[in-house]
Write a protein that holds these residues in place. Structure first.
Motif, short mmCIF file in Angstrom:
data_model
loop_
_atom_site.label_atom_id
_atom_site.label_comp_id
_atom_site.label_asym_id
_atom_site.label_seq_id
_atom_site.Cartn_x
_atom_site.Cartn_y
_atom_site.Cartn_z
N ASP A 40 -3.35 -13.19 -25.84
CA ASP A 40 -2.57 -12.50 -24.82
C ASP A 40 -2.24 -11.07 -25.25
N PHE A 41 -1.84 -10.91 -26.49
CA PHE A 41 -1.52 -9.57 -26.97
C PHE A 41 -2.76 -8.68 -27.04
N GLN A 42 -3.92 -9.26 -27.30
CA GLN A 42 -5.15 -8.47 -27.32
C GLN A 42 -5.43 -7.84 -25.96
N ALA A 43 -5.00 -8.50 -24.89
CA ALA A 43 -5.20 -7.97 -23.53
C ALA A 43 -4.42 -6.68 -23.31
N GLN A 44 -3.44 -6.42 -24.14
CA GLN A 44 -2.63 -5.21 -23.99
C GLN A 44 -3.13 -4.04 -24.81
N VAL A 45 -4.07 -4.27 -25.70
CA VAL A 45 -4.59 -3.18 -26.52
C VAL A 45 -5.48 -2.30 -25.64
N PRO A 46 -5.15 -1.03 -25.52
CA PRO A 46 -5.96 -0.15 -24.66
C PRO A 46 -7.41 -0.08 -25.13
N VAL A 97 1.09 0.09 -20.31
CA VAL A 97 0.52 0.87 -19.21
C VAL A 97 -0.95 0.51 -19.03
N SER A 98 -1.68 0.37 -20.13
CA SER A 98 -3.08 0.00 -20.06
C SER A 98 -3.27 -1.36 -19.40
N GLN A 99 -2.41 -2.31 -19.73
CA GLN A 99 -2.50 -3.63 -19.12
C GLN A 99 -2.32 -3.52 -17.60
N GLN A 103 -5.51 -3.95 -15.06
CA GLN A 103 -5.25 -5.22 -14.37
C GLN A 103 -5.57 -6.44 -15.25
N GLN A 104 -5.19 -6.35 -16.53
CA GLN A 104 -5.38 -7.46 -17.46
C GLN A 104 -4.27 -8.48 -17.29
N SER A 105 -4.65 -9.73 -17.11
CA SER A 105 -3.66 -10.80 -17.00
C SER A 105 -3.35 -11.36 -18.37
N ALA A 106 -2.09 -11.42 -18.70
CA ALA A 106 -1.63 -12.01 -19.95
C ALA A 106 -0.13 -12.27 -19.80
N PHE A 107 0.37 -13.28 -20.46
CA PHE A 107 1.80 -13.62 -20.44
C PHE A 107 2.28 -13.95 -19.03
N GLY A 108 1.42 -14.42 -18.18
CA GLY A 108 1.82 -14.72 -16.81
C GLY A 108 1.91 -13.49 -15.93
N LEU A 109 1.55 -12.35 -16.45
CA LEU A 109 1.55 -11.11 -15.68
C LEU A 109 0.20 -11.01 -14.98
N LYS A 114 3.89 -7.69 -10.99
CA LYS A 114 4.49 -8.21 -12.22
C LYS A 114 4.24 -7.26 -13.39
N ARG A 115 3.03 -6.73 -13.49
CA ARG A 115 2.71 -5.81 -14.59
C ARG A 115 3.50 -4.50 -14.45
N LEU A 116 3.68 -4.03 -13.21
CA LEU A 116 4.45 -2.81 -12.98
C LEU A 116 5.92 -3.04 -13.31
N THR A 117 6.46 -4.15 -12.89
CA THR A 117 7.86 -4.48 -13.18
C THR A 117 8.11 -4.50 -14.68
N ARG A 118 7.17 -5.03 -15.42
CA ARG A 118 7.32 -5.11 -16.87
C ARG A 118 7.47 -3.73 -17.51
N LEU A 119 6.82 -2.74 -16.95
CA LEU A 119 6.90 -1.39 -17.51
C LEU A 119 8.33 -0.88 -17.57
#
Length: 143
Positions: A40-46, A97-99, A103-109, A114-119
Motif C-alpha cells: 500500500d505504501f509503495q502506491a504512494q511513492v511518486p 499528491v502523487s497518489q 489515481q492509485q488505490s491504497a489504504f481504502g482510498l 477520498k484521495r483528495l480529502t486525505r491531502l
C-alpha cells in the motif's frame, strides 16, 4: 509555574496526549511500512522519484518508527523531534499528491474524493507535531 508556562512548554495534558497518540501512530505506521502495509505504501511513492519504491517505503518506515519512538521516549528532545517530524510530513506530502494525481488505490482510498480529502490531513499532522511538542509555540514566543 503558571499555566501559560506549562502550556507553552509542551507538558500540558492535551499536548502530552497528542504526543503519545502521534508517537504511537508513527510507530504503528512505521511497522506497517516494514511489514504488512508495504505494498500500500509503495502506491504512494511518486513514479518520478529516481529511487526504488521498496527502498523508499522501508527507509520512511525506519524514520517513522524512530520519530514515533523519540516522541514517546525522549521528552528532553521533544521540540527537536517535533520539527523533524513536521519536516518529514512535508517531505512525504508529494507522495500523497502523487497518489491523488495518478489515481492509485491504497489504504481504502479508492476514489478521487477520498484521495483528495486525505491531502487536507497532512497540514493537520504537521500542526499536531509542532503543537504537541511545544515546538511551534516556543518559536512564536521567541519573536
Amino acid at each position: 509555574m503558571t499555566a501559560s508556562v506549562v502550556a507553552d512548554s509542551g507538558t500540558s495534558w492535551p499536548r502530552t496526549l497528542g504526543r503519545v497518540l502521534l508517537g504511537s501512530f508513527m510507530v504503528f505506521a512505521g511497522v506497517g511500512h516494514l511489514t504488512f502495509l508495504r505494498r500500500d505504501f509503495q502506491a504512494q511513492v511518486p513514479t518520478w522519484l529516481p529511487l526504488d519504491k521498496d527502498f523508499v517505503v522501508l527507509a520512511s518506515g525506519v524514520v517513522e518508527v524512530g520519530c514515533g519512538a523519540a516522541l514517546l521516549a525522549l521528552p528532553r528532545h521533544r521540540r527537536t523531534v517535533g520539527w523533524v517530524l513536521a519536516a518529514f510530513f512535508v517531505a512525504i506530502f508529494p507522495g500523497n499528491v502523487s497518489q491523488y494525481l495518478t489515481q492509485q488505490s491504497a489504504f481504502g482510498l479508492d476514489t478521487d474524493q477520498k484521495r483528495l480529502t486525505r491531502l487536507f490531513f497532512q497540514p493537520v499532522l504537521i500542526a499536531l507535531a509542532l503543537w504537541s511538542t511545544g515546538a511551534w509555540p516556543r518559536e512564536r514566543a521567541r519573536r
